[in-house]
Design a protein around this motif. Sequence first.
Motif, PDB file in Angstrom:
ATOM      1  N   ASN A 155      38.309  37.708  47.134  1.00 17.61           N
ATOM      2  CA  ASN A 155      36.937  38.220  47.001  1.00 17.61           C
ATOM      3  C   ASN A 155      36.829  39.634  47.545  1.00 17.61           C
ATOM      4  O   ASN A 155      37.743  40.152  48.202  1.00 17.61           O
ATOM      5  N   ARG A 156      35.715  40.259  47.240  1.00 14.66           N
ATOM      6  CA  ARG A 156      35.513  41.675  47.594  1.00 14.66           C
ATOM      7  C   ARG A 156      35.339  41.870  49.101  1.00 14.66           C
ATOM      8  O   ARG A 156      35.750  42.907  49.648  1.00 14.66           O
ATOM      9  N   TYR A 157      34.751  40.907  49.774  1.00 13.64           N
ATOM     10  CA  TYR A 157      34.526  41.040  51.212  1.00 13.64           C
ATOM     11  C   TYR A 157      35.842  41.198  51.971  1.00 13.64           C
ATOM     12  O   TYR A 157      35.988  42.091  52.811  1.00 13.64           O
ATOM     13  N   LEU A 158      36.826  40.333  51.671  1.00 14.23           N
ATOM     14  CA  LEU A 158      38.108  40.418  52.368  1.00 14.23           C
ATOM     15  C   LEU A 158      38.801  41.751  52.096  1.00 14.23           C
ATOM     16  O   LEU A 158      39.434  42.326  52.981  1.00 14.23           O
ATOM     17  N   ALA A 159      38.693  42.234  50.868  1.00 15.34           N
ATOM     18  CA  ALA A 159      39.253  43.545  50.547  1.00 15.34           C
ATOM     19  C   ALA A 159      38.545  44.639  51.346  1.00 15.34           C
ATOM     20  O   ALA A 159      39.179  45.570  51.851  1.00 15.34           O
ATOM     21  N   GLY A 160      37.230  44.507  51.467  1.00 14.38           N
ATOM     22  CA  GLY A 160      36.448  45.513  52.179  1.00 14.38           C
ATOM     23  C   GLY A 160      36.788  45.611  53.652  1.00 14.38           C
ATOM     24  O   GLY A 160      36.956  46.715  54.186  1.00 14.38           O
ATOM     25  N   ILE A 161      36.904  44.462  54.325  1.00 14.07           N
ATOM     26  CA  ILE A 161      37.206  44.518  55.758  1.00 14.07           C
ATOM     27  C   ILE A 161      38.642  44.998  55.993  1.00 14.07           C
ATOM     28  O   ILE A 161      38.938  45.617  57.019  1.00 14.07           O
ATOM     29  N   THR A 162      39.527  44.737  55.028  1.00 15.49           N
ATOM     30  CA  THR A 162      40.900  45.241  55.147  1.00 15.49           C
ATOM     31  C   THR A 162      40.920  46.756  55.017  1.00 15.49           C
ATOM     32  O   THR A 162      41.586  47.463  55.791  1.00 15.49           O
ATOM     33  N   GLU A 163      40.169  47.280  54.040  1.00 17.31           N
ATOM     34  CA  GLU A 163      40.092  48.732  53.879  1.00 17.31           C
ATOM     35  C   GLU A 163      39.534  49.392  55.134  1.00 17.31           C
ATOM     36  O   GLU A 163      40.059  50.407  55.607  1.00 17.31           O
ATOM     37  N   VAL A 164      38.473  48.825  55.687  1.00 18.35           N
ATOM     38  CA  VAL A 164      37.863  49.389  56.895  1.00 18.35           C
ATOM     39  C   VAL A 164      38.875  49.437  58.035  1.00 18.35           C
ATOM     40  O   VAL A 164      38.978  50.438  58.760  1.00 18.35           O
ATOM     41  N   ALA A 165      39.666  48.370  58.182  1.00 17.50           N
ATOM     42  CA  ALA A 165      40.661  48.327  59.251  1.00 17.50           C
ATOM     43  C   ALA A 165      41.747  49.388  59.052  1.00 17.50           C
ATOM     44  O   ALA A 165      42.179  50.043  60.003  1.00 17.50           O
ATOM     45  N   LEU A 166      42.172  49.587  57.817  1.00 16.09           N
ATOM     46  CA  LEU A 166      43.259  50.531  57.544  1.00 16.09           C
ATOM     47  C   LEU A 166      42.797  51.978  57.568  1.00 16.09           C
ATOM     48  O   LEU A 166      43.622  52.891  57.754  1.00 16.09           O
ATOM     49  N   LYS A 167      41.486  52.215  57.401  1.00 19.60           N
ATOM     50  CA  LYS A 167      40.971  53.586  57.414  1.00 19.60           C
ATOM     51  C   LYS A 167      41.185  54.280  58.759  1.00 19.60           C
ATOM     52  O   LYS A 167      41.107  55.508  58.841  1.00 19.60           O
ATOM     53  N   ASP A 168      41.458  53.511  59.800  1.00 18.69           N
ATOM     54  CA  ASP A 168      41.743  54.119  61.099  1.00 18.69           C
ATOM     55  C   ASP A 168      43.126  54.764  61.121  1.00 18.69           C
ATOM     56  O   ASP A 168      43.426  55.558  62.022  1.00 18.69           O
ATOM     57  N   TYR A 169      43.951  54.438  60.115  1.00 17.19           N
ATOM     58  CA  TYR A 169      45.344  54.892  60.141  1.00 17.19           C
ATOM     59  C   TYR A 169      45.745  55.694  58.899  1.00 17.19           C
ATOM     60  O   TYR A 169      46.794  56.325  58.887  1.00 17.19           O
ATOM     61  N   VAL A 170      44.903  55.673  57.875  1.00 14.85           N
ATOM     62  CA  VAL A 170      45.169  56.423  56.650  1.00 14.85           C
ATOM     63  C   VAL A 170      43.830  56.795  56.026  1.00 14.85           C
ATOM     64  O   VAL A 170      42.841  56.074  56.182  1.00 14.85           O
ATOM     65  N   SER A 171      43.764  57.916  55.337  1.00 12.92           N
ATOM     66  CA  SER A 171      42.511  58.403  54.761  1.00 12.92           C
ATOM     67  C   SER A 171      41.976  57.458  53.679  1.00 12.92           C
ATOM     68  O   SER A 171      42.735  56.696  53.067  1.00 12.92           O
ATOM     69  N   ASP A 172      40.671  57.513  53.441  1.00 14.65           N
ATOM     70  CA  ASP A 172      40.087  56.788  52.308  1.00 14.65           C
ATOM     71  C   ASP A 172      39.434  57.768  51.335  1.00 14.65           C
ATOM     72  O   ASP A 172      38.635  57.379  50.492  1.00 14.65           O
ATOM     73  N   LYS A 173      39.795  59.045  51.450  1.00 10.76           N
ATOM     74  CA  LYS A 173      39.198  60.080  50.605  1.00 10.76           C
ATOM     75  C   LYS A 173      40.275  60.826  49.818  1.00 10.76           C
ATOM     76  O   LYS A 173      41.419  60.926  50.234  1.00 10.76           O
ATOM     77  N   THR A 174      39.866  61.367  48.658  1.00  8.55           N
ATOM     78  CA  THR A 174      40.725  62.217  47.846  1.00  8.55           C
ATOM     79  C   THR A 174      40.188  63.640  47.882  1.00  8.55           C
ATOM     80  O   THR A 174      38.987  63.857  47.695  1.00  8.55           O
ATOM     81  N   ASN A 175      41.052  64.607  48.132  1.00 10.21           N
ATOM     82  CA  ASN A 175      40.666  66.014  48.026  1.00 10.21           C
ATOM     83  C   ASN A 175      40.818  66.408  46.562  1.00 10.21           C
ATOM     84  O   ASN A 175      41.932  66.583  46.068  1.00 10.21           O
ATOM     85  N   TRP A 176      39.700  66.522  45.855  1.00 10.65           N
ATOM     86  CA  TRP A 176      39.765  66.702  44.403  1.00 10.65           C
ATOM     87  C   TRP A 176      40.397  68.039  44.025  1.00 10.65           C
ATOM     88  O   TRP A 176      41.072  68.138  42.997  1.00 10.65           O
TER      89      TRP A 176
END
Length: 264
Positions: free
Chosen positions: A145-166
């Motif tokens: 489900n989307r919730y589990l994916a979301g909390i995983t992304e939030v946890a990993l954002k502390d160690y890798v970016s979640d943005k793209t420099n266009w």
Amino acid sequence: MTYEGVLTKMQTENGSPIQYYLVFENDFLNVNQLIDKKVSINFLHYQCLNCGLQKKIYRQGFCYDCFFEIPQAADWIINPEKSKAHLGIEDRDLAYEEKVQLQPHVVYLANSSSVKVGVTRKSQIPTRWIDQGAHEAIEIVEVPNRYLAGITEVALKDYVSDKTNWRTMLKNEIQDENLVEWRDKLKQFIPAEAADYYLENNSETNLQFPVLKYPQKPKSLNLDKTPFYEGILKGIKGQYLIFEDDTVFNIRSNEGYVVSIKVN
């Protein structure tokens, strides 16, 4: 040839190179065939992708009223960790939210300007990576489900970016990365609820974009300020059209704009 219709994000087909298509109500255009040709874009008016009215577009192709009412523009779309359908809790439309949120989702690493983490439905692989202009990508976890994916992304954002420099992505100022090593390095930071869904035997996907010339100093075309533009198309990357004079046009950011496109 002249094509006319309301812009929606280009449909794609993975290949060598990726094929891009603009789909209008009465027209269908393989954009790859326009590369190295003179193309003009003429902004005609707005058309909300939800209500169909000629109202100014607010965000994501929707007018102001629709953006704050319809489930397709709810907060959990951008912030998947706010998904609640798995708890039976409605945000705007529970039936829609269950349909979208309660299906397999993937947390991935993609390299477009640098390595970033992201979330998408499994059914949107590799479309999501193509839309972001990633030349390589790999899945980290596949969850139900989307919730589990979301909390995983939030946890990993502390160690890798979640943005793209266009700009970096469009200039193709990118370095190849070993995404398998990145995936393995980030494994330890996956939340306990999602740890059992870790993918450890997959390999990275490489993507090839149809570009003859990358822009040195990309400047974005704004149809509200410049309703008519003409130039030689030199490539397509992500959801951007790249022109010879370094003008770039983000189709995704202009959803809901009705345009005529002329090919000379």
